[in-house]
Design a protein around this motif. Structure first.
Motif, short mmCIF file in Angstrom:
data_model
loop_
_atom_site.label_atom_id
_atom_site.label_comp_id
_atom_site.label_asym_id
_atom_site.label_seq_id
_atom_site.Cartn_x
_atom_site.Cartn_y
_atom_site.Cartn_z
N GLY A 46 0.88 -1.18 -0.04
CA GLY A 46 -0.04 0.16 0.13
C GLY A 46 0.85 1.18 0.12
N PRO A 47 0.19 2.39 -0.28
CA PRO A 47 1.07 3.64 -0.31
C PRO A 47 0.80 4.44 0.93
N VAL A 48 1.96 5.29 1.14
CA VAL A 48 1.75 6.09 2.30
C VAL A 48 2.27 7.61 1.74
N GLY A 49 1.84 8.62 2.18
CA GLY A 49 2.49 9.93 2.10
C GLY A 49 3.83 10.24 2.76
N ASP A 50 4.58 11.50 2.54
CA ASP A 50 5.53 11.60 3.29
C ASP A 50 5.60 12.38 4.44
N ASP A 51 4.10 12.36 5.03
CA ASP A 51 3.85 12.59 6.41
C ASP A 51 3.97 11.34 7.33
N ASP A 66 7.19 -7.70 6.38
CA ASP A 66 8.02 -7.13 5.13
C ASP A 66 7.07 -5.94 4.75
N THR A 67 7.94 -4.82 4.75
CA THR A 67 7.20 -3.47 4.30
C THR A 67 7.86 -3.25 2.84
N SER A 68 8.67 -4.11 2.15
CA SER A 68 9.15 -3.52 0.95
C SER A 68 8.25 -3.25 -0.22
N ASP A 69 6.85 -3.48 0.10
CA ASP A 69 5.97 -3.25 -1.02
C ASP A 69 5.11 -1.83 -0.56
N VAL A 70 5.55 -1.36 0.57
CA VAL A 70 5.03 0.03 0.85
C VAL A 70 5.52 1.12 0.29
N GLU A 71 4.86 1.81 -0.52
CA GLU A 71 5.28 3.00 -1.33
C GLU A 71 5.10 4.16 -1.02
N ARG A 72 6.05 4.73 -0.78
CA ARG A 72 6.10 6.15 -0.31
C ARG A 72 5.78 7.20 -1.41
N PHE A 102 -4.13 7.08 -1.55
CA PHE A 102 -4.90 6.09 -2.21
C PHE A 102 -5.61 6.42 -3.29
N ALA A 103 -6.03 7.62 -3.57
CA ALA A 103 -6.71 7.90 -4.77
C ALA A 103 -6.01 7.68 -5.99
N ASP A 104 -4.79 7.80 -6.22
CA ASP A 104 -4.11 7.47 -7.34
C ASP A 104 -3.22 6.19 -7.37
N PHE A 105 -3.54 5.44 -6.44
CA PHE A 105 -2.67 4.23 -6.14
C PHE A 105 -2.76 3.34 -7.11
N ASP A 106 -1.68 2.84 -7.92
CA ASP A 106 -1.48 1.80 -8.69
C ASP A 106 -0.65 0.67 -8.47
N PRO A 107 -1.26 -0.52 -7.77
CA PRO A 107 -0.50 -1.36 -6.90
C PRO A 107 0.49 -2.24 -7.98
N LYS A 108 1.80 -2.40 -7.35
CA LYS A 108 2.72 -3.30 -8.50
C LYS A 108 3.28 -4.01 -7.46
N LEU A 109 2.47 -5.28 -7.19
CA LEU A 109 3.08 -6.32 -6.31
C LEU A 109 4.63 -6.72 -6.75
#
Ligand code: AMP
Length: 305
Positions: A46-51, A66-72, A102-109
């Motif tokens: 999932g995505p997070v912001g820089d906050d 494992d947080t390697s698929d957390v996208e900042r 999450f509004a523009d999230f394009d998941p890439k696993l």
């Protein structure tokens, strides 16, 4: 044995009759991962912001997630939810939802996330759930949660997502809302006709009911004297339930395994509600889980074998 979860990674501001917290770590995927980690290896997507501070990611990593698929997302804002509970804490009142990144999230696993045996599509926009499902081609058991917001605003996408999973975990009121069937047993049957062969109706402090083609199995909640914040209880339940099933490594879980999974779900959810947000489950130990599991097992045997 591995599990991938997608869902919200959030800041939650929550008020209950027992206090309030502002912008604490939360989100469906976070609550789920913190519970499931006791049983299997967990990848969170999932995505997070820089906050979103490194300390939050570190909290997850320190617990083996494992947080390697957390996208900042640079310049983006982390998903935010504000809610409150009245004296009856079985019902969450949403005051604000900000999708943020999450509004523009394009998941890439990653390959690791795609190959996981078990997939949990935590509560988030159903089209996103479908895009993750399409990529997770290694999963033997896929499960989904959602909420009233998505039933009301994106029903068609949600029904399409439900058709692509094996297991659905919903609050009982959401199962009724989705199927427009007031009787829970009939509503669960209607969900099975949409695709899933395993349906779990979560009923807050009253426990949960499992429906399969073979019949039903109901467990009461683990009744506690101190309940402070139910936020995330459903996700902790799902984490215990699916984490245990993944640990069993069964493609087609037996009735026994499903019942034990229900008990682990119940136990993890009961710890979740004792304190605010992730506070209690973040410092939980395996011994505490085992002790409460045995207590629940003892109390729900209404007859000696
Ligand atoms: P639960 O209490 O288990 O149903 O889930 C609570 C979690 O769901 C909170 O941590 C919130 O951040 C998250 N949440 C609330 N509304 C939404 C939503 N519309 N989409 C995704 N996650 C949400």
């Amino acid at each position: 044995m591995a599990l991938t979860v997608v869902g919200s990674i959030a800041f939650d501001s929550v008020r209950t009759p027992f206090g309030e917290r502002d912008r604490m770590l939360g989100g469906s995927a976070v609550h789920f991962a913190l519970a499931a980690r006791f049983f299997t290896s967990v990848q969170i997507v999932g995505p997070v912001g820089d906050d979103f501070g490194d300390d939050h990611l570190e909290l997850l990593r320190e617990r083996g997630i494992d947080t390697s698929d957390v996208e900042r997302v640079d310049g983006g804002e982390t998903f935010f939810w504000r809610g409150h509970y009245e004296a009856d804490m079985n019902l969450a009142h949403t005051d604000d939802t900000q999708l943020g990144v999450f509004a523009d999230f394009d998941p890439k696993l990653s390959d690791t996330s795609r190959a996981a045996d078990v997939l949990f599509l935590g509560n988030i926009q159903p089209d996103l759930q479908r895009r993750v499902r399409a990529q997770a081609d290694g999963s033997r058991l896929a499960a989904l949660d959602s909420m009233n917001l998505w039933i009301q605003t994106t029903r068609d996408a949600l029904v399409a997502a439900i058709a692509e999973v094996d297991c659905l975990l919903f609050n009982d009121s959401e199962i009724r809302m989705l199927t427009e069937e007031p009787n829970l047993a009939r509503a669960a049957r209607a969900v099975m006709e949409m695709g899933p062969r395993i349906v779990v109706a979560k009923r807050g402090e009253y426990g949960a009911v499992l429906f399969t083609p073979e019949g039903f199995f109901a467990l009461p909640g683990f009744l506690l004297e101190d309940v402070r914040d139910p936020t995330g209880a459903g996700d902790s339940f799902a984490g215990g339930f699916l984490g245990y099933l993944d640990m069993q490594g069964t493609e087609d879980p037996s009735t026994e395994a499903l019942r034990r999974a229900m008990a682990y779900g119940t136990v993890l959810a009961s710890f979740n509600v004792e304190e605010f947000g992730t506070e209690r489950v973040a410092r939980l130990t395996e011994d505490e889980i085992t002790e409460r599991y045995e207590a629940l097992r003892g109390m729900t045997h209404f007859e000696s074998p």
